[in-house]
Design an enzyme around this catalytic site. Structure first.
Site, PDB file in Angstrom:
ATOM      1  N   GLN A 243     -10.229  -3.902  -3.121  1.00  0.00           N
ATOM      2  CA  GLN A 243     -11.485  -3.412  -2.559  1.00  0.00           C
ATOM      3  C   GLN A 243     -12.641  -3.572  -3.544  1.00  0.00           C
ATOM      4  OE1 GLN A 243     -12.067  -1.806   0.681  1.00  0.00           O
ATOM      5  NE2 GLN A 243     -14.100  -2.400  -0.008  1.00  0.00           N
TER       6      GLN A 243
ATOM      7  N   HIS B 251      -7.587   0.898  -6.169  1.00  0.00           N
ATOM      8  CA  HIS B 251      -7.758   0.035  -4.996  1.00  0.00           C
ATOM      9  C   HIS B 251      -8.454  -1.259  -5.473  1.00  0.00           C
ATOM     10  CE1 HIS B 251      -7.878  -1.191  -0.972  1.00  0.00           C
ATOM     11  NE2 HIS B 251      -8.697  -0.326  -0.435  1.00  0.00           N
TER      12      HIS B 251
ATOM     13  N   ASP C   8     -17.287   7.271  -1.053  1.00  0.00           N
ATOM     14  CA  ASP C   8     -16.021   7.176  -0.315  1.00  0.00           C
ATOM     15  C   ASP C   8     -15.729   8.567   0.251  1.00  0.00           C
ATOM     16  OD1 ASP C   8     -13.554   6.311   0.652  1.00  0.00           O
ATOM     17  OD2 ASP C   8     -12.569   6.288  -1.310  1.00  0.00           O
TER      18      ASP C   8
ATOM     19  N   ARG D 119       0.882  -1.187   0.000  1.00  0.00           N
ATOM     20  CA  ARG D 119       0.000   0.000   0.000  1.00  0.00           C
ATOM     21  C   ARG D 119       0.904   1.216   0.000  1.00  0.00           C
ATOM     22  NH1 ARG D 119      -5.205   1.480   3.687  1.00  0.00           N
ATOM     23  NH2 ARG D 119      -6.072   0.133   2.086  1.00  0.00           N
TER      24      ARG D 119
ATOM     25  N   CYS E  70     -16.278   1.686   1.065  1.00  0.00           N
ATOM     26  CA  CYS E  70     -15.099   0.851   1.353  1.00  0.00           C
ATOM     27  C   CYS E  70     -14.645   0.987   2.807  1.00  0.00           C
ATOM     28  CB  CYS E  70     -13.971   1.187   0.394  1.00  0.00           C
ATOM     29  SG  CYS E  70     -13.349   2.868   0.524  1.00  0.00           S
TER      30      CYS E  70
ATOM     31  N   ARG F 166     -13.345  -8.538   1.934  1.00  0.00           N
ATOM     32  CA  ARG F 166     -11.929  -8.271   1.643  1.00  0.00           C
ATOM     33  C   ARG F 166     -11.109  -9.514   1.950  1.00  0.00           C
ATOM     34  NH1 ARG F 166      -9.861  -3.116   1.796  1.00  0.00           N
ATOM     35  NH2 ARG F 166      -7.957  -4.168   1.108  1.00  0.00           N
TER      36      ARG F 166
HETATM   37  N1  NVA Z   1     -10.033   6.802  -1.045  1.00  0.00           N
HETATM   38  C1  NVA Z   1      -9.630   6.352   0.251  1.00  0.00           C
HETATM   39  C2  NVA Z   1      -9.833   4.882   0.405  1.00  0.00           C
HETATM   40  C3  NVA Z   1      -9.465   4.328   1.754  1.00  0.00           C
HETATM   41  C4  NVA Z   1      -9.625   2.853   1.843  1.00  0.00           C
HETATM   42  C5  NVA Z   1      -8.173   6.714   0.487  1.00  0.00           C
HETATM   43  O1  NVA Z   1      -7.362   6.528  -0.432  1.00  0.00           O
HETATM   44  O2  NVA Z   1      -7.843   7.198   1.570  1.00  0.00           O
HETATM   45  N1   CP Z   2     -11.101  -0.056   2.825  1.00  0.00           N
HETATM   46  C1   CP Z   2      -9.816  -0.105   3.222  1.00  0.00           C
HETATM   47  O1   CP Z   2      -8.899  -0.343   2.441  1.00  0.00           O
HETATM   48  O2   CP Z   2      -9.663   0.101   4.563  1.00  0.00           O
HETATM   49  P1   CP Z   2      -8.294   0.330   5.359  1.00  0.00           P
HETATM   50  O3   CP Z   2      -7.749   1.663   4.919  1.00  0.00           O
HETATM   51  O4   CP Z   2      -8.693   0.287   6.803  1.00  0.00           O
HETATM   52  O5   CP Z   2      -7.336  -0.773   4.998  1.00  0.00           O
END
Ligand code: NVA
Ligand code: CP
Length: 303
Positions: A133, A130, A222, A103, A262, A290
């Site tokens: 997800q 993502h 989101d 990540r 998500c 997930r």
């Molecule tokens: N769009 C959000 C998704 C988190 C799972 C982010 O990138 O922070």
């Molecule tokens: N939805 C998701 O990826 O959650 P986290 O940021 O908690 O991993």
């Protein structure tokens, strides 16, 4: 040849449908307590340059349930945080581990990592995509609605990593998607151009949340400020006024519509409390899935 999981556009619909089939099998085995040690003796590095709850826990638990071992690696406490080149980290970790989940910020980082890694690399979220997800989201839709074909999908809010991944999913799977984003917050132009070239689904962009919600089967939103955009929170709150997924918007959708998010969610911003807690919300199934989807992804790439 090793295969990575960096973006949905690397895969055919048939390959992704196979992942759903394996997800269903693994979920059933886990629920019935039937051993499914497909990664017995294998080790997966889980690298995080951003915060996480779901991704970290579901990958760690998932590797364990598959009989393997997951290593949580934070960039802040590894040499990555001190500037060790990605290509050096990638080649080193591949000498110890059978797979990697990462990540990070730039999609180019996961791509470089994958280029230098001799073991499969999974994208656990970048600023652009993502994919784990959205696979979990679609699996949840399949469980609730028996499939995704013919359903109308709506995205309400920021044209962010999730929205970009939905554009790819609509194109690969061939379902209709309408995205309502404020002006200046549309999905990535290159991703939209890729989808337009393929023209395998109807993808509509609008600035009107009601237009997207109209007759929708699945509504998705989101946060307005993603990780790395925290300093834009205030200006985004202004830009996104009117884009909350709330009861008034649900009134536009089909009576049996599903709501996805998500998570983490900011109640009272992109989604109202009554909608996320209400009867249309499938967010907890979505979060659980997930685990099951990622087990199928790891088992497919790493066995
Ligand atoms: N769009 C959000 C998704 C988190 C799972 C982010 O990138 O922070
Ligand atoms: N939805 C998701 O990826 O959650 P986290 O940021 O908690 O991993």
């Amino acid at each position: 040849m090793k295969k990575d999981f960096l973006a949905l556009n690397q895969f055919t619909k048939a390959e992704l449908d196979d992942l759903f089939t394996l997800t269903r099998e693994l979920k059933e085995k886990q629920k019935k307590g039937i051993e499914h040690h497909l990664l017995k003796g294998k080790t997966v590095a889980l690298i995080f340059e951003k915060s996480s709850t779901r991704t970290r826990v579901s990958f760690e638990v998932g590797v364990f349930q598959l009989g393997g071992h997951g290593l949580f690696i934070s960039s802040a406490t590894s040499q990555m945080g001190r500037g060790e080149p990605i290509r050096d980290t990638a080649r080193t970790i591949a000498r110890y581990c059978d797979g990697v989940m990462i990540r990070t910020y730039g999609q180019e980082v996961v791509e470089e990592f994958a280029r230098y890694s001799s073991v499969p690399v999974i994208n656990g979220l970048t600023d652009l995509f993502h994919p784990c997800q959205v696979m979990a989201d679609l699996f949840t839709v399949i469980e609730h609605r028996g499939g995704y074909q013919g359903l109308k999908f709506a995205w309400i809010g920021d044209g962010n990593n999730m929205a970009n991944t939905w554009v790819e999913a609509a194109t690969v799977f061939g379902f209709d998607l309408t995205l309502a984003c404020p002006p200046g917050y549309e999905p990535d132009e290159k991703v939209l151009a890729w989808a337009r070239d393929r023209a395998t689904s109807k993808i509509v962009l609008t600035h009107d949340p009601k237009e997207a919600a109209k007759d929708a089967d699945v509504l998705n939103t989101d946060v307005w400020a993603s990780m790395g955009q925290e300093q834009e929170q205030q200006e985004r709150e202004q830009a996104f006024a009117g884009f909350q997924l709330n009861e008034a918007l649900l009134d536009e959708a089909k009576g049996n519509c599903m709501v996805l998010h998500c998570l983490p969610a900011h109640r009272g911003e992109e989604i109202s409390d009554d909608v996320i807690e209400g009867p249309h919300s499938a967010v907890w199934d979505e979060a659980e899935n997930r685990l099951h989807v990622q087990k199928a992804i790891m088992a497919t790439l790493m066995v």
